[in-house]
Design a protein around this motif. Structure first.
Motif, short mmCIF file in Angstrom:
data_model
loop_
_atom_site.label_atom_id
_atom_site.label_comp_id
_atom_site.label_asym_id
_atom_site.label_seq_id
_atom_site.Cartn_x
_atom_site.Cartn_y
_atom_site.Cartn_z
N ILE A 285 32.66 42.80 21.84
CA ILE A 285 33.16 42.39 21.43
C ILE A 285 34.45 42.94 21.66
N GLY A 286 34.91 43.92 20.85
CA GLY A 286 36.76 44.91 20.97
C GLY A 286 36.18 45.40 22.03
N ILE A 287 35.84 45.09 23.75
CA ILE A 287 35.87 45.41 24.98
C ILE A 287 36.52 44.70 25.84
N LEU A 288 35.71 43.93 25.58
CA LEU A 288 35.90 41.76 26.40
C LEU A 288 37.25 41.41 25.39
N GLY A 289 37.72 41.38 24.39
CA GLY A 289 38.58 41.45 23.70
C GLY A 289 39.93 42.01 24.41
N GLU A 290 39.88 43.46 25.01
CA GLU A 290 40.99 44.19 25.70
C GLU A 290 41.16 44.00 26.93
N TYR A 291 40.06 43.40 27.85
CA TYR A 291 40.29 42.55 28.89
C TYR A 291 41.06 40.95 29.06
N LEU A 292 40.62 40.27 27.57
CA LEU A 292 40.81 39.29 27.90
C LEU A 292 42.53 38.83 27.23
N GLY A 293 42.86 40.08 26.81
CA GLY A 293 43.93 40.32 25.82
C GLY A 293 44.78 40.62 27.24
N LYS A 294 44.49 41.62 28.11
CA LYS A 294 45.45 41.67 29.29
C LYS A 294 44.99 40.34 30.52
N VAL A 295 43.90 39.36 30.63
CA VAL A 295 44.25 38.78 31.23
C VAL A 295 45.67 37.38 30.62
N TYR A 296 45.04 38.34 29.53
CA TYR A 296 46.50 36.35 28.47
C TYR A 296 47.88 37.25 28.89
N ARG A 297 48.40 38.40 28.92
CA ARG A 297 49.17 38.87 29.91
C ARG A 297 49.28 38.74 31.09
N GLU A 298 49.29 38.64 31.54
CA GLU A 298 49.53 38.41 33.20
C GLU A 298 49.28 37.36 33.47
N VAL A 299 48.38 35.68 32.23
CA VAL A 299 48.61 34.50 32.86
C VAL A 299 50.18 34.30 32.37
N LYS A 300 50.53 34.41 31.27
CA LYS A 300 51.76 34.13 31.06
C LYS A 300 53.52 35.17 31.95
N ALA A 301 52.72 36.31 32.95
CA ALA A 301 53.94 36.14 33.93
C ALA A 301 54.79 36.61 33.54
N ARG A 302 55.37 36.89 32.00
CA ARG A 302 56.31 37.50 31.83
C ARG A 302 57.54 38.56 31.98
N PRO A 303 58.56 38.41 32.56
CA PRO A 303 59.77 39.56 32.94
C PRO A 303 59.02 40.67 32.87
N ARG A 304 58.86 42.01 33.48
CA ARG A 304 58.87 43.32 33.26
C ARG A 304 59.69 43.91 32.65
N TYR A 305 60.98 43.45 32.99
CA TYR A 305 62.14 43.88 32.24
C TYR A 305 63.20 43.81 32.33
N ALA A 306 64.33 43.54 31.78
CA ALA A 306 65.65 42.84 32.00
C ALA A 306 66.46 43.89 32.54
N ILE A 307 67.92 43.88 32.81
CA ILE A 307 69.19 44.80 32.87
C ILE A 307 69.90 44.20 32.35
N GLU A 308 70.18 44.78 31.24
CA GLU A 308 71.69 44.38 30.16
C GLU A 308 72.98 45.08 31.31
N LYS A 309 72.99 46.26 32.14
CA LYS A 309 74.15 46.52 32.43
C LYS A 309 73.67 47.75 33.85
N ARG A 310 75.01 47.45 34.84
CA ARG A 310 74.66 48.70 35.90
C ARG A 310 76.04 49.77 35.92
N ILE A 311 75.85 50.14 36.36
CA ILE A 311 77.14 51.40 37.01
C ILE A 311 76.92 51.97 38.42
N ASN A 312 77.89 51.69 39.17
CA ASN A 312 77.37 52.15 40.30
C ASN A 312 76.22 52.10 41.36
N VAL A 313 75.63 51.07 41.06
CA VAL A 313 74.60 50.24 41.05
C VAL A 313 74.70 49.15 42.22
#
Length: 313
Positions: A285-313
């Motif tokens: 159950i623990g291992i299945l839960g780990e894989y299910l959690g990863k599927v849950y995170r992938e399905v939501k497809a949230r942004p991997r990061y958000a950039i607040e500021k940039r300098i000379n880019v």
């Protein structure tokens, strides 16, 4: 000549960032003077939500030197996401990623550039000497690479995230959209021509390691569960083995009960199922839960990061 970008993820690196800048600037000036990289090649720091003065120092140095740039993430997203933000944001015909702690040999970047000029699309920096690491870290690192290879995951032995990638490999990397990031496993999947260059790993120049045992184990588990279903198959095999052992034990208990006077009433029927089947069920159950959690995170497809500021880019 190529336009080179050097990406340096940072998290609470105020103690070392000035020395890192000095060494990288010296290297970049040497490469420009040698005619290997263009004059508009730059160093880019990615601040991964630091709590100290890391971003303030990046801003100060960027205003003093136009060859320095900075990217500030809106919050701490972890080393892999910070690295990805830099790789996808900075310009350049080729981009080198290196940590800010100066444990990776800065001068090896020149060898990487030479290999790139000779036609390599990916150049891996591989540690050929880890004597500066503690005995425990050295042994656990070797164990990690052995286990991950046994699970069928294609990684470069003794390679972390010190590498050069050309623009077309970075474009290909953008097609890999998983949220559960393990770049050491993803980059070899891209293909294209690649070479390895070897260097000696140094001690951290200043500050404390951002990868204590807890984070090292977390990264290892991320890599295993993001790239292999073998743990699920191990659970299946374990269940089959325990089922077979349970049958054997049941026959043994029946023989004891029918042909001897040693049987304890109720013991076998209570203890055997609890200890044998209960343990494997919890593990499964623990291992299945780990894989299910990863599927849950992938399905939501949230942004991997958000950039607040940039300098000379």
């Amino acid at each position: 000549m190529i336009r080179l970008g050097i990406v340096v993820p940072c998290y609470n690196e105020e103690q070392v960032i000035r020395e890192t800048t000095r060494r990288l600037r010296t290297l970049l000036d040497r490469l420009i003077s040698a005619g290997k990289v263009c004059d508009d090649s730059c160093i880019y720091y990615v601040d991964d939500g630091s709590h100290d003065d890391t971003w303030l120092l990046i801003e100060t140095m960027a205003h003093e030197n136009p060859r320095l740039g900075g990217i500030k993430l809106s919050r701490n997203r972890g080393h892999q996401n910070a690295l990805l933000a830099g790789l996808f944001t900075v310009p350049g015909d080729a981009v080198v990623s290196i940590d800010a702690d100066l444990q990776d040999d800065v001068d090896t970047i020149e060898v990487m550039v030479d290999e790139c000029i000779n036609g390599a699309d990916i150049v891996y920096g591989v540690r050929d000497d880890r004597r500066k690491d503690t005995y425990f870290k050295r042994q656990t690192a070797h164990a990690f690479y052995r286990v991950i290879r046994l699970l069928g995951i294609d990684v470069i032995y003794n390679h972390a995230d010190f590498r050069l990638m050309t623009r077309r490999t970075l474009d290909a990397l953008q097609d890999y959209r998983e949220v559960n990031l393990f770049l050491r496993g993803i980059v070899p999947l891209i293909g294209f021509s690649s070479v390895k260059v070897y260097y000696t790993r140094a001690s951290r120049a200043a500050g404390e390691s951002k990868y204590p045992l807890r984070r090292m184990l977390s990264l290892a588990w991320e890599g295993i569960t993001s790239f292999s279903i073998i743990p699920l198959r191990i659970v299946t095999a374990l269940g089959a083995v325990i089922f077979a052992l349970t049958l054997l034990m049941s026959f043994y208990v029946i023989i004891i009960r029918l042909f001897t006077e040693k049987a304890l009433p109720g013991w076998a029927s209570t203890v055997l199922p609890i200890y044998l089947l209960g343990g494997v069920q919890i593990l499964a159950i623990g291992i299945l839960g780990e894989y299910l959690g990863k599927v849950y995170r992938e399905v939501k497809a949230r942004p991997r990061y958000a950039i607040e500021k940039r300098i000379n880019v």
